[in-house]
Design a protein around this motif. Structure first.
Motif, PDB file in Angstrom:
ATOM      1  N   TYR A 172      23.853  49.859 -31.560  1.00 14.44           N
ATOM      2  CA  TYR A 172      22.959  49.885 -30.785  1.00 14.44           C
ATOM      3  C   TYR A 172      22.669  48.289 -30.714  1.00 14.44           C
ATOM      4  CZ  TYR A 172      19.735  49.885 -34.587  1.00 14.44           C
ATOM      5  OH  TYR A 172      19.150  49.661 -35.651  1.00 14.44           O
ATOM      6  N   VAL A 173      22.085  47.650 -29.785  1.00 11.80           N
ATOM      7  CA  VAL A 173      21.400  46.566 -29.999  1.00 11.80           C
ATOM      8  C   VAL A 173      19.873  46.873 -29.613  1.00 11.80           C
ATOM      9  CG1 VAL A 173      23.432  45.292 -29.111  1.00 11.80           C
ATOM     10  CG2 VAL A 173      21.945  45.827 -27.266  1.00 11.80           C
ATOM     11  N   LEU A 174      18.853  45.949 -30.078  1.00 10.95           N
ATOM     12  CA  LEU A 174      17.587  46.192 -29.831  1.00 10.95           C
ATOM     13  C   LEU A 174      16.866  44.945 -29.482  1.00 10.95           C
ATOM     14  CD1 LEU A 174      15.606  48.701 -32.164  1.00 10.95           C
ATOM     15  CD2 LEU A 174      14.408  46.580 -31.135  1.00 10.95           C
ATOM     16  N   LEU A 175      16.255  45.172 -28.222  1.00 11.47           N
ATOM     17  CA  LEU A 175      15.487  43.826 -27.657  1.00 11.47           C
ATOM     18  C   LEU A 175      13.956  44.143 -28.377  1.00 11.47           C
ATOM     19  CD1 LEU A 175      16.691  43.490 -24.031  1.00 11.47           C
ATOM     20  CD2 LEU A 175      16.736  41.790 -26.090  1.00 11.47           C
ATOM     21  N   GLU A 206      22.915  44.153 -33.032  1.00 15.57           N
ATOM     22  CA  GLU A 206      21.864  42.864 -32.867  1.00 15.57           C
ATOM     23  C   GLU A 206      20.558  43.275 -32.657  1.00 15.57           C
ATOM     24  OE1 GLU A 206      22.824  39.848 -32.654  1.00 15.57           O
ATOM     25  OE2 GLU A 206      25.024  40.159 -32.073  1.00 15.57           O
ATOM     26  N   LEU A 207      19.608  42.677 -33.006  1.00 15.77           N
ATOM     27  CA  LEU A 207      18.198  42.926 -32.964  1.00 15.77           C
ATOM     28  C   LEU A 207      17.279  41.544 -33.051  1.00 15.77           C
ATOM     29  CD1 LEU A 207      15.690  45.445 -35.044  1.00 15.77           C
ATOM     30  CD2 LEU A 207      15.190  43.049 -34.405  1.00 15.77           C
ATOM     31  N   GLN A 208      16.851  41.203 -31.850  1.00 20.53           N
ATOM     32  CA  GLN A 208      16.306  39.826 -31.970  1.00 20.53           C
ATOM     33  C   GLN A 208      15.155  40.062 -30.803  1.00 20.53           C
ATOM     34  OE1 GLN A 208      18.235  36.084 -31.012  1.00 20.53           O
ATOM     35  NE2 GLN A 208      20.082  37.087 -31.762  1.00 20.53           N
ATOM     36  N   GLY A 217      15.339  38.843 -22.215  1.00 22.56           N
ATOM     37  CA  GLY A 217      16.052  39.830 -22.362  1.00 22.56           C
ATOM     38  C   GLY A 217      17.435  39.819 -21.587  1.00 22.56           C
ATOM     39  N   LYS A 218      17.387  39.254 -20.434  1.00 21.16           N
ATOM     40  CA  LYS A 218      18.684  38.982 -19.913  1.00 21.16           C
ATOM     41  C   LYS A 218      19.390  37.976 -20.361  1.00 21.16           C
ATOM     42  CE  LYS A 218      20.736  37.459 -15.393  1.00 21.16           C
ATOM     43  NZ  LYS A 218      21.525  36.611 -16.427  1.00 21.16           N
ATOM     44  N   GLU A 219      18.770  36.909 -20.999  1.00 21.28           N
ATOM     45  CA  GLU A 219      19.632  35.786 -21.874  1.00 21.28           C
ATOM     46  C   GLU A 219      20.153  36.465 -23.294  1.00 21.28           C
ATOM     47  OE1 GLU A 219      16.720  32.209 -20.316  1.00 21.28           O
ATOM     48  OE2 GLU A 219      16.711  32.899 -22.576  1.00 21.28           O
ATOM     49  N   MET A 242      11.909  43.760 -20.686  1.00 18.72           N
ATOM     50  CA  MET A 242      13.121  43.263 -21.281  1.00 18.72           C
ATOM     51  C   MET A 242      14.058  44.269 -20.892  1.00 18.72           C
ATOM     52  SD  MET A 242      11.940  42.260 -25.203  1.00 18.72           S
ATOM     53  CE  MET A 242      11.380  43.654 -25.656  1.00 18.72           C
ATOM     54  N   ALA A 243      13.937  45.656 -20.766  1.00 13.87           N
ATOM     55  CA  ALA A 243      14.961  46.356 -20.172  1.00 13.87           C
ATOM     56  C   ALA A 243      15.726  46.262 -18.859  1.00 13.87           C
ATOM     57  CB  ALA A 243      14.340  47.895 -20.008  1.00 13.87           C
ATOM     58  N   LEU A 244      14.692  45.553 -18.085  1.00 15.20           N
ATOM     59  CA  LEU A 244      14.768  45.228 -16.664  1.00 15.20           C
ATOM     60  C   LEU A 244      15.962  43.998 -16.824  1.00 15.20           C
ATOM     61  CD1 LEU A 244      11.624  45.903 -14.722  1.00 15.20           C
ATOM     62  CD2 LEU A 244      13.655  47.263 -14.531  1.00 15.20           C
ATOM     63  N   GLY A 245      15.558  42.823 -17.647  1.00 13.69           N
ATOM     64  CA  GLY A 245      16.378  41.973 -17.814  1.00 13.69           C
ATOM     65  C   GLY A 245      17.880  42.271 -18.531  1.00 13.69           C
ATOM     66  N   ALA A 246      17.844  43.308 -19.276  1.00 14.31           N
ATOM     67  CA  ALA A 246      19.071  43.750 -19.890  1.00 14.31           C
ATOM     68  C   ALA A 246      20.021  44.450 -18.738  1.00 14.31           C
ATOM     69  CB  ALA A 246      18.780  44.662 -20.939  1.00 14.31           C
ATOM     70  N   ILE A 247      19.193  44.863 -17.959  1.00 18.82           N
ATOM     71  CA  ILE A 247      19.916  45.731 -16.708  1.00 18.82           C
ATOM     72  C   ILE A 247      20.433  44.630 -15.895  1.00 18.82           C
ATOM     73  CG2 ILE A 247      19.688  47.309 -14.873  1.00 18.82           C
ATOM     74  CD1 ILE A 247      17.962  48.897 -16.390  1.00 18.82           C
ATOM     75  N   GLN A 248      20.071  43.619 -15.579  1.00 17.67           N
ATOM     76  CA  GLN A 248      20.177  42.657 -14.938  1.00 17.67           C
ATOM     77  C   GLN A 248      21.635  42.036 -15.434  1.00 17.67           C
ATOM     78  OE1 GLN A 248      17.777  39.071 -13.797  1.00 17.67           O
ATOM     79  NE2 GLN A 248      16.468  40.550 -13.045  1.00 17.67           N
ATOM     80  N   SER A 249      21.582  42.085 -16.667  1.00 18.38           N
ATOM     81  CA  SER A 249      22.875  41.453 -17.319  1.00 18.38           C
ATOM     82  C   SER A 249      23.859  42.184 -17.188  1.00 18.38           C
ATOM     83  CB  SER A 249      22.320  41.183 -18.671  1.00 18.38           C
ATOM     84  OG  SER A 249      23.647  40.853 -19.527  1.00 18.38           O
ATOM     85  N   LEU A 250      23.823  43.530 -17.580  1.00 16.36           N
ATOM     86  CA  LEU A 250      25.033  44.610 -17.444  1.00 16.36           C
ATOM     87  C   LEU A 250      25.465  44.567 -16.143  1.00 16.36           C
ATOM     88  CD1 LEU A 250      22.793  47.224 -19.654  1.00 16.36           C
ATOM     89  CD2 LEU A 250      25.189  45.948 -20.090  1.00 16.36           C
ATOM     90  N   ASN A 251      24.258  44.747 -14.959  1.00 11.43           N
ATOM     91  CA  ASN A 251      24.824  44.638 -13.540  1.00 11.43           C
ATOM     92  C   ASN A 251      25.909  43.474 -13.456  1.00 11.43           C
ATOM     93  OD1 ASN A 251      23.577  46.787 -12.189  1.00 11.43           O
ATOM     94  ND2 ASN A 251      21.582  45.435 -11.973  1.00 11.43           N
TER      95      ASN A 251
END
Ligand code: BGC
Length: 344
Positions: A172-175, A206-208, A217-219, A242-251
């Protein structure tokens, strides 16, 4: 004679000034309603904007709010508190910028003999115990981590294919939210501990900190996808922003197309996250009940502003640390309608 005229002039001026100057309370409210001084750590926070709205709705015709955006600066917030006190507010409702700064605010409130309701960022127990007119409205932080962990456990066990490399370990990675924030610390600890306690082996890739923020989160997610790619098997986020940012990145990296999938979990259940759950891009979240936390903050603040017991006429209860703790609830596609209601 000249001296007498001067004295008379000064007296006339003093009287006319006194007649013009409204009483402190009237100046603050302009009405008969009690004035309550509110600070939000920063207006530019997804979740806090819903708490703010709940406070404003609850206040409608019951109190005048002196509402401040502390712009993520404790120094700014301290000044705002001074100003509100000098304007004559009857109670303070404080969403701290720095959770360690409660004692500074308490000193100011004490000196003015003003009651203070802290909300969302929980002061430490010693600060709370140092002033009998201080209360807290929030949650039990650890509960959100445990519930998020359970959401992960259930989904992971139901989807063996998510262990992409089949090694029996969840990588896992953790935001993380703001370091030192009780919610961020507890969610980080208890979500993973709950997964491990359910017998799932984990590896932290990763954990940051993304500081609760979508853009950050996206960065971070962009960088982690570039570094680990498909080795990431779970994205754990301390909040939905932050989850929304991660999803943008994954998209952008081509996930959620065809059979390319990545499980993402958050906390808050804000409407944008519920949309992602409906679209199948988010596995689940945890309702952080903004409406009731905002409502309880106002109810207590109004009561103490009027010199009443904080709980009078309400259905809230206080624990032994003088805190109202609103429960968290797991949210997945199965009970999404309930979560949608909670944010209306
Ligand atoms: C929420 C976050 C929010 C933070 C602000 C937390 O309880 O889950 O979304 O940014 O409070 O203090």
């Amino acid at each position: 004679m000249k001296k007498l005229t001067a004295i008379l002039l000064i007296l006339v001026m003093m009287f006319s000034l006194a007649a013009c100057a409204p009483k402190a309370e009237e100046e603050a409210t302009g009405t008969d309603l009690p004035s309550i001084g509110v600070t939000i750590y920063k207006f530019d926070d997804n979740f806090m904007s819903f708490v703010r709205r709940a406070i404003e709705n609850a206040a409608a015709d019951k109190a005048t709010l002196e509402l401040n955006d502390s712009q993520n600066s404790q120094a700014t917030q301290n000044d705002q508190v001074d100003t509100m006190i000098s304007k004559g507010v009857k109670a303070l409702a404080i969403n701290l910028v720095d959770p360690q700064a409660a004692s500074t605010i308490i000193e100011k409130a004490k000196a003015a003999d003003l009651p203070v309701i802290f909300f969302n960022k929980e002061p430490d127990a010693a600060a709370m115990a140092s002033y009998d007119k201080a209360w807290y409205v929030g949650t039990t932080s650890s509960e959100s981590g445990v519930i998020q962990g359970q959401v992960i456990v259930d989904a992971w066990k139901a989807n063996p294919a998510w262990d992409r490399n089949g090694d029996g370990v969840m990588s896992y990675v953790l935001l993380k939210g703001e370091p030192g924030h009780p919610d961020a610390e507890a969610r980080t600890k208890y979500s993973v501990e709950t997964v491990v306690a359910a017998g799932i082996q984990v590896q932290e890739l990763e954990l940051q900190t993304g500081m609760w923020d979508s853009v950050k989160g996206k960065e971070l997610m962009d960088a982690w996808i570039a570094k680990h790619g498909d080795a990431i098997e779970m994205v754990i986020c301390n909040n939905d922003g932050m989850a929304l940012g991660a999803i943008q990145s994954l998209n952008a990296a081509g996930y959620f197309e065809g059979d390319k999938f990545m499980p993402v979990v958050g906390v808050d259940a804000i409407p944008d996250a519920l949309e992602q759950i409906k679209e199948g891009k988010m596995v689940g979240t945890v309702l952080n009940d903004a409406k009731n936390q905002g409502g309880a903050t106002f109810d207590l603040a109004l009561n103490v502003a009027l010199g009443k017991d904080p709980l009078e006429g309400t259905s809230w209860t206080l624990d032994e640390t003088k805190a109202v703790r609103v429960p968290y609830v797991a949210v997945t596609i199965d009970n999404i309608a309930f979560a949608e209601e909670a944010y209306k």
